[in-house]
Design an enzyme around this catalytic site. Structure first.
Site, PDB file in Angstrom:
ATOM      1  N   ASP A   4       0.845  -1.193   0.000  1.00  0.00           N
ATOM      2  CA  ASP A   4       0.000   0.000   0.000  1.00  0.00           C
ATOM      3  C   ASP A   4       0.878   1.241   0.000  1.00  0.00           C
ATOM      4  O   ASP A   4       1.952   1.242   0.630  1.00  0.00           O
ATOM      5  CB  ASP A   4      -0.922   0.010   1.233  1.00  0.00           C
ATOM      6  CG  ASP A   4      -2.212   0.766   0.994  1.00  0.00           C
ATOM      7  OD1 ASP A   4      -2.142   1.988   0.712  1.00  0.00           O
ATOM      8  OD2 ASP A   4      -3.285   0.148   1.086  1.00  0.00           O
ATOM      9  N   THR A  61      -4.749   6.439   0.198  1.00  0.00           N
ATOM     10  CA  THR A  61      -6.105   6.397   0.742  1.00  0.00           C
ATOM     11  C   THR A  61      -6.242   5.330   1.830  1.00  0.00           C
ATOM     12  O   THR A  61      -7.121   5.434   2.684  1.00  0.00           O
ATOM     13  CB  THR A  61      -7.156   6.130  -0.358  1.00  0.00           C
ATOM     14  OG1 THR A  61      -6.868   4.883  -1.002  1.00  0.00           O
ATOM     15  CG2 THR A  61      -7.144   7.236  -1.400  1.00  0.00           C
ATOM     16  N   SER A  79      -6.588   0.877  -5.291  1.00  0.00           N
ATOM     17  CA  SER A  79      -7.235   1.937  -6.062  1.00  0.00           C
ATOM     18  C   SER A  79      -8.030   2.814  -5.120  1.00  0.00           C
ATOM     19  O   SER A  79      -8.677   2.301  -4.204  1.00  0.00           O
ATOM     20  CB  SER A  79      -8.191   1.366  -7.110  1.00  0.00           C
ATOM     21  OG  SER A  79      -8.914   2.419  -7.759  1.00  0.00           O
ATOM     22  N   TYR A 120     -12.529   6.470 -12.454  1.00  0.00           N
ATOM     23  CA  TYR A 120     -12.696   5.214 -11.707  1.00  0.00           C
ATOM     24  C   TYR A 120     -13.321   4.143 -12.587  1.00  0.00           C
ATOM     25  O   TYR A 120     -12.811   3.018 -12.685  1.00  0.00           O
ATOM     26  CB  TYR A 120     -13.558   5.470 -10.474  1.00  0.00           C
ATOM     27  CG  TYR A 120     -13.724   4.264  -9.566  1.00  0.00           C
ATOM     28  CD1 TYR A 120     -12.637   3.740  -8.872  1.00  0.00           C
ATOM     29  CD2 TYR A 120     -14.974   3.668  -9.393  1.00  0.00           C
ATOM     30  CE1 TYR A 120     -12.787   2.638  -8.034  1.00  0.00           C
ATOM     31  CE2 TYR A 120     -15.128   2.574  -8.552  1.00  0.00           C
ATOM     32  CZ  TYR A 120     -14.040   2.059  -7.877  1.00  0.00           C
ATOM     33  OH  TYR A 120     -14.183   0.973  -7.052  1.00  0.00           O
TER      34      TYR A 120
END
Length: 319
Positions: free
Chosen positions: A40, A44, A84, A154
């Site tokens: 990661d 986010t 994502s 997205y």
């Protein structure tokens, strides 16, 4: 309904493993006995989502942006690509990052799986159906997506990733699968991430008006995160290429959801109607026939119970 397929994983790599769904996947895989590498970049994802996993045998965190080539110390036998931005607040703030995670990031995660001979599972989304003209949506529906609208970064990143995952399997024989996740909710969501459940819960607990967009008659199908994780791992274990819908086929309007959150929190909050976002889908409901038939999977947790658990978590973690 229990999933009939089980498969033991020795080492799983979870990209986006510090995110909402990703962190729950890391926990479930560790509980099953697998070693887990969480990858990661924390753009986010949140360190607190995986704080309870540090020190558990086999758990490793690697801070990396999957849009750049990356390697792990030990070959995995499972790669779950969940990296994502997923909420509107995040992908509107990070449009290029979102597109890169769904293009370069998918390419690099696929390359890792191919090199390692691992099973690869891509986390797609119900957003590939856009504002659907078919209801409910099954996996054969091609969708109704605006490729240049505000949500396109997205939607199109996920659609491209599906095409790339499919091409990789066809061209190189990589063991790939695609799950299309419908609206998932539960503990570890961020109160300000822009999605309906955490927004309503945060507002209700603070005694603020619940902001319902439009007239509130647009529907969503809410799946509690534990059910979603079961479905993801069932798809991984089965070997199904997919795509396969993972979601709850019970619809609820946004106005009904707001009223239910007020009831469950015991809040005195009122409901305030605000402008509806551009390209906001009018309906969203999965046909889960394929998941039921092939994976023997369906949701177990109803909306009231799932929301109670989510509200309890928000209460315990409010600052």
């Amino acid at each position: 309904m229990n999933t009939a397929f089980s498969r033991s994983w020795e080492h799983a790599v979870v990209t986006g493993g510090a995110g909402f769904v990703g962190s729950h996947l890391c926990t479930a895989l560790l509980d099953s006995g697998a070693a887990v590498t969480c990858v990661d970049d924390f753009s986010t994802g949140r360190p607190e989502n995986i704080a309870g996993l540090h020190g558990r045998p086999g758990f490793t965190v690697m801070e990396a942006n999957v849009s750049e080539p990356f390697t792990v110390e030990r070959d995995p036998d499972l790669v779950l690509h969940f990296a994502s931005p997923a909420s509107p607040a995040d992908y509107l703030r990070l449009p290029l990052h979102t597109l890169e995670a769904g293009s370069l990031g998918t390419r690099h995660a696929l390359a890792l799986a191919h090199r390692s001979g691992a099973r690869f599972l891509f986390a797609s989304t119900s957003e590939v159906y856009g504002d659907p003209q078919q209801h409910p949506q099954n996996e054969r529906y091609w969708g109704n997506v605006n490729p240049v609208g505000p949500r396109s970064v997205y939607d199109e990143a996920k659609r491209f990733s599906e095409a790339l995952t499919t091409a990789q399997a066809e061209a190189h024989g990589t063991d790939t699968g695609i799950v299309r996740l419908f609206n998932t909710y539960g503990p570890r969501m961020r109160g300000h991430d822009g999605r309906a459940v955490p927004t309503f819960v945060r507002q209700a607990l603070a005694g603020e008006p619940l902001t319902v967009t439009g007239d509130g008659n647009q529907t969503r199908s809410l799946c509690y995160v534990d059910d979603t994780v079961r479905g993801i791992l069932a798809a991984a274990a089965h070997g199904l290429r997919g795509p396969v819908n993972i979601g709850n086929p019970t619809e609820i309007t946004m106005l009904e959801l707001a009223r239910l959150v007020i009831e469950l929190t015991g809040s005195a909050s009122e409901i305030r109607f605000i402008e509806r976002p551009t390209d906001d889908p009018a309906v969203r409901c999965p046909d889960i026939t394929l998941a039921r038939d092939k994976l023997q999977w369906e949701p177990r947790v109803g909306a009231a119970e799932g929301l109670r658990r989510t509200i309890d978590w928000f209460r315990a973690h409010s600052s």
